[in-house]
Design a protein around this motif. Structure first.
Motif, PDB file in Angstrom:
ATOM      1  N   GLN A   6       0.748  -1.124  -0.093  1.00 31.53           N
ATOM      2  CA  GLN A   6       0.068   0.168  -0.455  1.00 31.53           C
ATOM      3  C   GLN A   6       1.149   1.466  -0.431  1.00 31.53           C
ATOM      4  OE1 GLN A   6      -4.492   0.947   2.054  1.00 31.53           O
ATOM      5  NE2 GLN A   6      -2.475   1.532   3.351  1.00 31.53           N
ATOM      6  N   VAL A   7       0.308   2.418  -0.649  1.00 33.01           N
ATOM      7  CA  VAL A   7       1.588   3.888  -0.696  1.00 33.01           C
ATOM      8  C   VAL A   7      -0.136   4.766  -0.644  1.00 33.01           C
ATOM      9  CG1 VAL A   7       2.882   2.946  -2.477  1.00 33.01           C
ATOM     10  CG2 VAL A   7       1.029   3.547  -3.309  1.00 33.01           C
ATOM     11  N   THR A   8       0.907   5.208  -0.179  1.00 27.31           N
ATOM     12  CA  THR A   8      -0.139   6.914   0.401  1.00 27.31           C
ATOM     13  C   THR A   8       0.906   8.245  -0.732  1.00 27.31           C
ATOM     14  OG1 THR A   8       1.549   7.397   2.297  1.00 27.31           O
ATOM     15  CG2 THR A   8      -0.366   6.331   2.668  1.00 27.31           C
ATOM     16  N   LEU A  54      -9.825  10.202  -5.900  1.00 25.65           N
ATOM     17  CA  LEU A  54      -9.835  10.050  -7.423  1.00 25.65           C
ATOM     18  C   LEU A  54      -8.984  10.343  -8.413  1.00 25.65           C
ATOM     19  CD1 LEU A  54     -12.350  10.688  -9.485  1.00 25.65           C
ATOM     20  CD2 LEU A  54     -12.692  13.400  -8.814  1.00 25.65           C
ATOM     21  N   PRO A  55      -8.011  11.538  -7.200  1.00 24.59           N
ATOM     22  CA  PRO A  55      -7.145  12.301  -8.824  1.00 24.59           C
ATOM     23  C   PRO A  55      -5.474  11.084  -8.299  1.00 24.59           C
ATOM     24  CG  PRO A  55      -6.953  13.810  -6.744  1.00 24.59           C
ATOM     25  CD  PRO A  55      -8.168  12.485  -6.815  1.00 24.59           C
ATOM     26  N   PHE A  56      -5.338  10.257  -7.129  1.00 24.03           N
ATOM     27  CA  PHE A  56      -3.855   9.633  -7.082  1.00 24.03           C
ATOM     28  C   PHE A  56      -4.593   8.490  -7.830  1.00 24.03           C
ATOM     29  CE2 PHE A  56      -1.585   6.668  -3.873  1.00 24.03           C
ATOM     30  CZ  PHE A  56      -0.753   7.104  -3.951  1.00 24.03           C
ATOM     31  N   VAL A  57      -5.640   7.508  -7.708  1.00 29.47           N
ATOM     32  CA  VAL A  57      -5.348   6.468  -8.360  1.00 29.47           C
ATOM     33  C   VAL A  57      -4.520   6.395  -9.839  1.00 29.47           C
ATOM     34  CG1 VAL A  57      -6.845   4.695  -9.122  1.00 29.47           C
ATOM     35  CG2 VAL A  57      -6.980   5.350  -6.959  1.00 29.47           C
ATOM     36  N   PRO A  58      -5.148   7.339 -10.648  1.00 32.52           N
ATOM     37  CA  PRO A  58      -4.628   7.218 -11.737  1.00 32.52           C
ATOM     38  C   PRO A  58      -3.405   7.503 -11.830  1.00 32.52           C
ATOM     39  CG  PRO A  58      -6.463   9.537 -11.771  1.00 32.52           C
ATOM     40  CD  PRO A  58      -5.863   8.158 -10.656  1.00 32.52           C
ATOM     41  N   VAL A  59      -2.682   8.139 -11.572  1.00 32.61           N
ATOM     42  CA  VAL A  59      -1.346   8.620 -11.278  1.00 32.61           C
ATOM     43  C   VAL A  59      -0.792   7.286 -10.713  1.00 32.61           C
ATOM     44  CG1 VAL A  59       0.434  10.043 -10.174  1.00 32.61           C
ATOM     45  CG2 VAL A  59      -1.489  11.143 -11.021  1.00 32.61           C
ATOM     46  N   VAL A  60      -1.084   6.489  -9.776  1.00 33.61           N
ATOM     47  CA  VAL A  60      -0.090   5.495  -9.435  1.00 33.61           C
ATOM     48  C   VAL A  60      -0.346   4.197 -10.700  1.00 33.61           C
ATOM     49  CG1 VAL A  60      -0.543   3.658  -7.396  1.00 33.61           C
ATOM     50  CG2 VAL A  60      -0.579   5.799  -7.253  1.00 33.61           C
ATOM     51  N   LEU A  80      -5.151  -1.364  -6.251  1.00 28.24           N
ATOM     52  CA  LEU A  80      -6.278  -1.342  -5.719  1.00 28.24           C
ATOM     53  C   LEU A  80      -6.185  -0.225  -5.503  1.00 28.24           C
ATOM     54  CD1 LEU A  80      -5.697  -4.977  -3.525  1.00 28.24           C
ATOM     55  CD2 LEU A  80      -7.143  -4.233  -6.232  1.00 28.24           C
ATOM     56  N   ALA A  81      -7.191   1.182  -5.758  1.00 30.09           N
ATOM     57  CA  ALA A  81      -7.882   1.958  -5.015  1.00 30.09           C
ATOM     58  C   ALA A  81      -8.337   1.615  -3.601  1.00 30.09           C
ATOM     59  CB  ALA A  81      -8.608   2.802  -5.523  1.00 30.09           C
ATOM     60  N   ALA A  82      -8.062   2.051  -2.919  1.00 32.99           N
ATOM     61  CA  ALA A  82      -8.470   2.475  -1.312  1.00 32.99           C
ATOM     62  C   ALA A  82      -8.689   3.731  -0.678  1.00 32.99           C
ATOM     63  CB  ALA A  82      -7.609   2.100  -0.546  1.00 32.99           C
ATOM     64  N   VAL A  89      -1.424  -0.585  -3.704  1.00 30.50           N
ATOM     65  CA  VAL A  89      -2.822  -0.666  -3.492  1.00 30.50           C
ATOM     66  C   VAL A  89      -3.024   1.252  -2.615  1.00 30.50           C
ATOM     67  CG1 VAL A  89      -4.089   0.006  -1.876  1.00 30.50           C
ATOM     68  CG2 VAL A  89      -3.251  -2.393  -2.045  1.00 30.50           C
ATOM     69  N   ALA A  90      -3.207   1.828  -3.669  1.00 31.59           N
ATOM     70  CA  ALA A  90      -3.323   3.835  -3.970  1.00 31.59           C
ATOM     71  C   ALA A  90      -4.103   3.895  -2.975  1.00 31.59           C
ATOM     72  CB  ALA A  90      -3.458   4.074  -4.824  1.00 31.59           C
ATOM     73  N   GLN A  91      -3.747   4.545  -1.601  1.00 32.97           N
ATOM     74  CA  GLN A  91      -4.796   5.001  -0.959  1.00 32.97           C
ATOM     75  C   GLN A  91      -4.999   5.957  -0.417  1.00 32.97           C
ATOM     76  OE1 GLN A  91      -3.415   5.245   3.552  1.00 32.97           O
ATOM     77  NE2 GLN A  91      -4.900   4.148   3.889  1.00 32.97           N
ATOM     78  N   GLY A  92      -6.148   6.821  -0.574  1.00 35.86           N
ATOM     79  CA  GLY A  92      -6.637   8.435  -0.765  1.00 35.86           C
ATOM     80  C   GLY A  92      -6.538   8.663   0.760  1.00 35.86           C
ATOM     81  N   THR A  93      -6.614  10.088   1.187  1.00 36.39           N
ATOM     82  CA  THR A  93      -7.016  10.299   2.052  1.00 36.39           C
ATOM     83  C   THR A  93      -8.339  10.555   2.937  1.00 36.39           C
ATOM     84  OG1 THR A  93      -7.301  13.195   1.959  1.00 36.39           O
ATOM     85  CG2 THR A  93      -4.692  12.006   2.011  1.00 36.39           C
ATOM     86  N   GLU A  94      -9.201  10.176   1.954  1.00 37.45           N
ATOM     87  CA  GLU A  94     -10.820   9.974   2.174  1.00 37.45           C
ATOM     88  C   GLU A  94     -10.950   8.543   3.362  1.00 37.45           C
ATOM     89  OE1 GLU A  94     -11.355  11.360  -1.813  1.00 37.45           O
ATOM     90  OE2 GLU A  94      -9.968  10.341  -0.861  1.00 37.45           O
TER      91      GLU A  94
END
Length: 320
Positions: free
Chosen positions: A116-118, A153-159, A169-171, A135-140
């Motif tokens: 998992q990455v932040t 929303l903006p983090f996942v496509p960049v990863v 995986l999106a988180a 795993v791309a973890q967003g701050t939500e």
């Protein structure tokens, strides 16, 4: 409804839905239920307690479905990883810290390595280590995450772009099938879901926590280090926690620097509140999508609902 992705093919599961390895609440029964429902159940091992692992791992291993375990990289050690590998997990996930001491051992045991990455620095490290899944973890997200992270929303496509074919995986902020569909549309190969699965029949949570999750609202959640400091938690300062409201937050909000400089008074006050029963023994970890938590279904049933909702959402989007 089946949604086939690179992740489902790699792990041999039916649905691109993964149980977040929430420390303390994602035990063997919950992980087994998610796996039996066609997702991937991950036991939340945290730093790793030998007695807890000895009790919970046989439960999920006995289900006969692909399963895994998630560790906090900053808090675990090789003994805990070895204890886990003895039970034959299909995957081992590492979050929050440097997973490099464990990656090769997990890979040698035949398990997939999930990291998992932040942030992009962590994502690049995961790629360098040869992660099988990122795993791309967003701050939500509920519980711990990056102090200075990005929204899902903006983090996942960049990863996804950085991962260059490695399943992502999106988180964070995903609690129904529409959220699963949204992250699949962003290029993710699945969703890692925490808060929604915490509010299920098999989760290891107190009834008061379940009630708080069902009644909670996203605007009631808050991310900071106050509760970690007051509770004498060793969590690194770069990771803050999102929880529902708490009296300790009201008392120290806006004074985090003061609290960190001299935490003794806050810790004494917190222990006194606990002794009087004025605060719960544990904070209620909850993400911003907690509004969508309205009941406490069996986890296997929830997996099917999420997959069906996601499939219908994608079908509707395809008609426009």
């Amino acid at each position: 409804m089946t949604l086939s992705t690179a992740f489902t093919k790699l792990l041999g599961v039916q649905h691109p839905i993964v149980l977040a390895p929430m420390g303390g609440s994602a035990g063997g029964e919950l992980a087994a239920a998610v796996s039996c429902g066609g997702g991937l159940g991950l036991v939340g091992a945290g730093g790793g307690d030998p007695a807890w692992l000895a009790r919970e791992l046989p439960i999920v291993a006995g289900a006969g479905k692909p399963w895994g375990v998630g560790f906090q990289a900053w808090a675990t050690n090789m003994d805990m990883v070895e204890q886990t590998l003895e039970h034959g997990p299909r995957a081992v996930m590492f979050s929050f810290g440097d997973p490099s001491p464990y990656v090769e051992r997990v890979r040698d045991a035949g398990a997939a390595v999930i990291i998992q990455v932040t942030g992009l620095d962590e994502a690049k490290q995961a790629m360098d280590l040869g992660a099988d899944v990122i795993v791309a973890q967003g701050t939500e997200s509920g519980g711990h995450g990056a102090r200075h992270g990005r929204s899902t929303l903006p983090f996942v496509p960049v990863v996804v772009d950085l991962a260059d074919g490695v399943p992502v995986l999106a988180a964070g902020g995903i609690a129904d099938g529409r959220g699963v569909a949204a992250v699949l549309a962003l290029g993710a190969a699945g969703a890692l879901i925490g808060t929604r699965f915490q509010a299920t029949a098999e989760a290891l949570i107190d009834p008061s926590t379940a009630k708080a999750l069902v009644e909670g609202r996203g605007q009631d959640t808050e991310r900071n280090r106050i509760l970690d400091i007051a509770r004498s938690s060793r969590w690194p300062s770069r990771y803050t926690a999102r929880t529902l409201g708490h009296p300790c937050l009201d008392r120290w909000r806006g004074r985090e620097a003061e609290l960190a400089a001299d935490p003794s008074a806050a810790r004494l006050a917190y222990q006194a509140d606990l002794a009087r029963g004025d605060v719960p023994a544990l904070p209620v970890w909850a993400g911003e999508a907690v509004d969508l938590v309205t009941d406490l279904p069996p986890a296997a049933e929830l997996v099917a609902i999420l997959a069906s909702e996601a499939g219908h959402a994608l079908a509707r989007a395809g008609r426009h």
